[in-house]
Design a protein around this motif. Structure first.
Motif, PDB file in Angstrom:
ATOM      1  N   LYS A 185      -2.986  45.997 -11.933  1.00 49.70           N
ATOM      2  CA  LYS A 185      -4.259  46.791 -11.815  1.00 49.70           C
ATOM      3  C   LYS A 185      -4.190  47.626 -10.582  1.00 49.70           C
ATOM      4  CE  LYS A 185      -6.439  45.147 -15.525  1.00 49.70           C
ATOM      5  NZ  LYS A 185      -7.096  45.886 -16.723  1.00 49.70           N
ATOM      6  N   GLY A 186      -2.989  47.221  -9.632  1.00 54.26           N
ATOM      7  CA  GLY A 186      -2.786  48.313  -8.490  1.00 54.26           C
ATOM      8  C   GLY A 186      -3.289  47.650  -7.315  1.00 54.26           C
ATOM      9  N   TYR A 187      -3.695  46.236  -7.500  1.00 55.51           N
ATOM     10  CA  TYR A 187      -4.069  45.671  -6.193  1.00 55.51           C
ATOM     11  C   TYR A 187      -3.260  44.525  -5.570  1.00 55.51           C
ATOM     12  CZ  TYR A 187      -8.553  47.450  -7.632  1.00 55.51           C
ATOM     13  OH  TYR A 187      -9.790  48.151  -7.789  1.00 55.51           O
ATOM     14  N   LYS A 188      -1.971  45.141  -5.283  1.00 51.91           N
ATOM     15  CA  LYS A 188      -0.934  44.381  -4.819  1.00 51.91           C
ATOM     16  C   LYS A 188      -1.312  44.086  -3.407  1.00 51.91           C
ATOM     17  CE  LYS A 188       2.876  46.438  -7.302  1.00 51.91           C
ATOM     18  NZ  LYS A 188       3.548  45.319  -8.064  1.00 51.91           N
ATOM     19  N   ALA A 189      -0.882  42.868  -2.871  1.00 53.17           N
ATOM     20  CA  ALA A 189      -1.043  42.310  -1.558  1.00 53.17           C
ATOM     21  C   ALA A 189      -0.338  43.548  -0.518  1.00 53.17           C
ATOM     22  CB  ALA A 189      -0.184  40.921  -1.195  1.00 53.17           C
ATOM     23  N   GLN A 190      -1.357  43.995   0.531  1.00 54.15           N
ATOM     24  CA  GLN A 190      -0.914  44.836   1.524  1.00 54.15           C
ATOM     25  C   GLN A 190      -1.495  44.680   2.573  1.00 54.15           C
ATOM     26  OE1 GLN A 190      -2.106  48.730  -0.102  1.00 54.15           O
ATOM     27  NE2 GLN A 190      -1.271  48.353  -2.084  1.00 54.15           N
ATOM     28  N   LYS A 191      -0.955  45.410   3.864  1.00 48.07           N
ATOM     29  CA  LYS A 191      -1.553  45.373   5.250  1.00 48.07           C
ATOM     30  C   LYS A 191      -1.553  43.825   5.920  1.00 48.07           C
ATOM     31  CE  LYS A 191      -4.375  49.345   4.678  1.00 48.07           C
ATOM     32  NZ  LYS A 191      -5.876  50.070   4.530  1.00 48.07           N
ATOM     33  N   GLY A 192      -0.548  42.969   5.328  1.00 48.99           N
ATOM     34  CA  GLY A 192      -0.410  41.831   6.053  1.00 48.99           C
ATOM     35  C   GLY A 192      -1.489  40.613   5.271  1.00 48.99           C
ATOM     36  N   GLN A 193      -1.335  39.426   5.966  1.00 47.69           N
ATOM     37  CA  GLN A 193      -1.929  38.415   5.219  1.00 47.69           C
ATOM     38  C   GLN A 193      -2.910  37.499   6.308  1.00 47.69           C
ATOM     39  OE1 GLN A 193       0.624  35.827   3.323  1.00 47.69           O
ATOM     40  NE2 GLN A 193       2.323  37.106   3.981  1.00 47.69           N
ATOM     41  N   MET A 194      -3.781  36.885   5.962  1.00 46.87           N
ATOM     42  CA  MET A 194      -4.585  35.878   6.957  1.00 46.87           C
ATOM     43  C   MET A 194      -4.620  34.675   6.300  1.00 46.87           C
ATOM     44  SD  MET A 194      -7.827  38.901   7.138  1.00 46.87           S
ATOM     45  CE  MET A 194      -7.706  39.090   5.539  1.00 46.87           C
ATOM     46  N   VAL A 195      -4.486  33.718   7.229  1.00 47.53           N
ATOM     47  CA  VAL A 195      -4.262  32.425   6.640  1.00 47.53           C
ATOM     48  C   VAL A 195      -5.235  31.335   7.607  1.00 47.53           C
ATOM     49  CG1 VAL A 195      -2.802  30.329   6.520  1.00 47.53           C
ATOM     50  CG2 VAL A 195      -1.819  32.556   6.502  1.00 47.53           C
ATOM     51  N   ASP A 196      -6.124  30.646   6.838  1.00 42.62           N
ATOM     52  CA  ASP A 196      -6.956  29.781   7.106  1.00 42.62           C
ATOM     53  C   ASP A 196      -7.193  28.774   6.183  1.00 42.62           C
ATOM     54  OD1 ASP A 196      -8.921  28.688   8.903  1.00 42.62           O
ATOM     55  OD2 ASP A 196     -10.232  30.426   8.737  1.00 42.62           O
ATOM     56  N   ALA A 197      -8.034  27.645   6.537  1.00 41.52           N
ATOM     57  CA  ALA A 197      -8.274  26.459   5.562  1.00 41.52           C
ATOM     58  C   ALA A 197      -9.808  26.030   5.787  1.00 41.52           C
ATOM     59  CB  ALA A 197      -7.469  25.301   6.050  1.00 41.52           C
ATOM     60  N   SER A 198     -10.445  25.613   4.714  1.00 40.47           N
ATOM     61  CA  SER A 198     -11.723  25.137   4.834  1.00 40.47           C
ATOM     62  C   SER A 198     -11.811  23.694   4.197  1.00 40.47           C
ATOM     63  CB  SER A 198     -12.768  26.143   4.110  1.00 40.47           C
ATOM     64  OG  SER A 198     -13.955  25.856   4.400  1.00 40.47           O
ATOM     65  N   PHE A 199     -12.629  22.863   4.770  1.00 37.64           N
ATOM     66  CA  PHE A 199     -12.877  21.549   4.299  1.00 37.64           C
ATOM     67  C   PHE A 199     -13.691  21.678   2.637  1.00 37.64           C
ATOM     68  CE2 PHE A 199     -12.794  20.660   8.732  1.00 37.64           C
ATOM     69  CZ  PHE A 199     -11.604  19.853   8.727  1.00 37.64           C
ATOM     70  N   VAL A 200     -13.388  20.804   1.709  1.00 46.27           N
ATOM     71  CA  VAL A 200     -14.249  20.613   0.696  1.00 46.27           C
ATOM     72  C   VAL A 200     -14.643  19.255   0.764  1.00 46.27           C
ATOM     73  CG1 VAL A 200     -14.125  20.943  -1.790  1.00 46.27           C
ATOM     74  CG2 VAL A 200     -12.752  22.693  -0.496  1.00 46.27           C
ATOM     75  N   ASP A 201     -15.833  18.924   0.927  1.00 53.40           N
ATOM     76  CA  ASP A 201     -16.436  17.660   0.966  1.00 53.40           C
ATOM     77  C   ASP A 201     -16.673  17.142  -0.248  1.00 53.40           C
ATOM     78  OD1 ASP A 201     -16.401  17.605   4.015  1.00 53.40           O
ATOM     79  OD2 ASP A 201     -18.021  18.790   3.903  1.00 53.40           O
ATOM     80  N   VAL A 202     -16.513  15.667  -0.616  1.00 51.29           N
ATOM     81  CA  VAL A 202     -16.854  15.159  -1.558  1.00 51.29           C
ATOM     82  C   VAL A 202     -17.783  13.947  -1.226  1.00 51.29           C
ATOM     83  CG1 VAL A 202     -14.680  15.439  -2.688  1.00 51.29           C
ATOM     84  CG2 VAL A 202     -15.107  13.301  -1.405  1.00 51.29           C
ATOM     85  N   PRO A 203     -18.546  13.361  -2.083  1.00 47.26           N
ATOM     86  CA  PRO A 203     -19.392  12.353  -1.869  1.00 47.26           C
ATOM     87  C   PRO A 203     -19.000  10.895  -1.107  1.00 47.26           C
ATOM     88  CG  PRO A 203     -19.724  12.986  -4.038  1.00 47.26           C
ATOM     89  CD  PRO A 203     -18.584  13.567  -3.517  1.00 47.26           C
ATOM     90  N   LYS A 204     -19.626  10.917  -0.079  1.00 46.42           N
ATOM     91  CA  LYS A 204     -19.114   9.783   1.074  1.00 46.42           C
ATOM     92  C   LYS A 204     -19.021   8.469   0.462  1.00 46.42           C
ATOM     93  CE  LYS A 204     -20.530  12.037   5.314  1.00 46.42           C
ATOM     94  NZ  LYS A 204     -20.688  13.440   4.847  1.00 46.42           N
ATOM     95  N   GLN A 205     -17.966   7.738   0.443  1.00 47.21           N
ATOM     96  CA  GLN A 205     -17.645   6.433   0.121  1.00 47.21           C
ATOM     97  C   GLN A 205     -18.468   5.307   0.949  1.00 47.21           C
ATOM     98  OE1 GLN A 205     -15.172   5.916  -2.895  1.00 47.21           O
ATOM     99  NE2 GLN A 205     -16.311   7.881  -2.952  1.00 47.21           N
ATOM    100  N   ARG A 206     -18.865   4.435   0.228  1.00 46.17           N
ATOM    101  CA  ARG A 206     -19.427   3.293   1.166  1.00 46.17           C
ATOM    102  C   ARG A 206     -18.485   2.012   0.999  1.00 46.17           C
ATOM    103  NH1 ARG A 206     -22.196   6.389   4.454  1.00 46.17           N
ATOM    104  NH2 ARG A 206     -23.782   7.729   2.901  1.00 46.17           N
TER     105      ARG A 206
END
Length: 342
Positions: free
Chosen positions: A132-153
């Motif tokens: 559709k014309g949306y090729k990856a351009q102008k470099g890339q940015m890398v990051d990460a985020s936590f995806v929390d799940v219910p805490k275990q007891r």
């Protein structure tokens, strides 16, 4: 009592057109493009033609898209499809048609998990974006985020066993307990915040703010460990990332790949950053900060970076769906911006 006629339904749909984003989503995306990958869930032939035929694989995938657009449970998804004209139209169903119930939705998602199809579906849509014309351009940015799940007891010794890759005896002896325990999720701490769950590592192109690749890990995996692995094709060699990705090995790898590093510098205990390095980091931040908009959008528009499913395989699908639905929403925004004013 009068029954609604064809024109009554058509008139209601016409009224919905004014505010229904699903109309644009249906029109912009080539849903049939996913069929080849989705057909893998129907690889096993039916033993008998008796009984109801299974729902179409593309329709079921669109049901999962609705879930992640509106942050719905399986039961709530079934109810909303029954209740909303807009959902029925998105799925090409009439109010009289048979609709997938909560159990059917769960079973379909389990088939996607079993066959590990999520990354293939993500790549199918990335190919669409390129076409559709949306090729990856102008470099890339890398990051990460936590995806929390219910805490275990769990007991302390049980946590130690899980961390070493063992399954505690209590979980094995009591299946009802074991099914509710996520032995793949991990604890970690960052900036005085404690997290339990997984990580969504992404690379985002600078031109369009679309996620171009991703990897799911448990929460304790350091960002830098998957840095090189998730770098995607781009017309530019520029790579931005925060100081968590700064290491001599990563810099050597980027140079070997002919990529230009814009990774934030970080000071050391006896060697603080110079003023020049601080200013360079500030310049990098103006670009790198754009990746935070992606996680912010998922949090604000899709119900947040949180998961209630159990186990790595299921969370891999869950997080992959978060990413592909973000790209679909972003694609709609980019398409609106590219339409010339009349």
């Amino acid at each position: 009592m009068l029954q609604p006629g064809f024109f009554d339904l058509k008139d209601r749909y016409n009224k919905l057109n004014e505010r229904d984003p699903l109309v644009s989503l249906n029109a912009l995306i080539d849903w049939e493009n996913f069929r080849a990958t989705l057909n893998e869930v129907r690889q096993n032939p039916r033993k008998s033609q008796a009984g109801r035929k299974p729902f179409d694989v593309v329709l079921m995938f669109k049901v999962l898209v609705l879930q992640h657009l509106y942050n719905l449970s399986d039961d709530e998804t079934e109810y909303q499809i029954r209740d909303r004209y807009s959902f029925c139209r998105f799925l090409n169903l009439t109010p009289e048609d048979r609709i997938p119930d909560a159990k059917t939705i769960w079973l379909y998602r389990e088939q996607l998990v079993l066959r590990d199809l999520m990354k293939g579906l993500f790549n199918d849509f990335d190919d669409q974006l390129n076409d559709k014309g949306y090729k990856a351009q102008k470099g890339q940015m890398v990051d990460a985020s936590f995806v929390d799940v219910p805490k275990q007891r769990n007991k302390r010794e049980e946590n130690q066993q899980i961390k070493s890759g063992e399954i505690p005896e209590r979980f094995e002896n009591n299946p009802n307990v074991g099914r509710q325990k996520d032995t793949d999720a991990r604890w970690t701490k960052k900036n005085e915040e404690t997290h339990f769950g997984y990580k969504n590592h992404v690379t985002v192109d600078n031109a369009h703010k679309l996620i171009r690749d991703y990897k799911v890990t448990s929460a304790e995996v350091h960002d830098s460990q998957v840095f090189i692995e998730i770098l995607a094709e781009n017309t530019s060699a520029d790579v931005w990332a925060d100081s968590a990705y700064q290491s001599e090995n990563n810099e050597i790898s980027l140079a070997a790949m002919n990529m230009r590093s814009h990774v934030h510098k970080k000071g050391k205990k006896n060697k603080p950053l110079s003023e020049r390095s601080k200013k360079a980091n500030t310049r990098r931040s103006k670009v790198r900060a754009r990746v935070e908009h992606v996680f912010g959008s998922i949090t604000n528009e899709q119900g947040g970076l949180y998961s209630r499913v159990i186990g790595f395989a299921r969370n891999q699908l869950k997080i992959g769906m978060m990413n592909i639905v973000y790209n679909m929403r972003r694609f709609m925004t980019l398409s609106r911006k590219s339409v010339p004013a009349i």
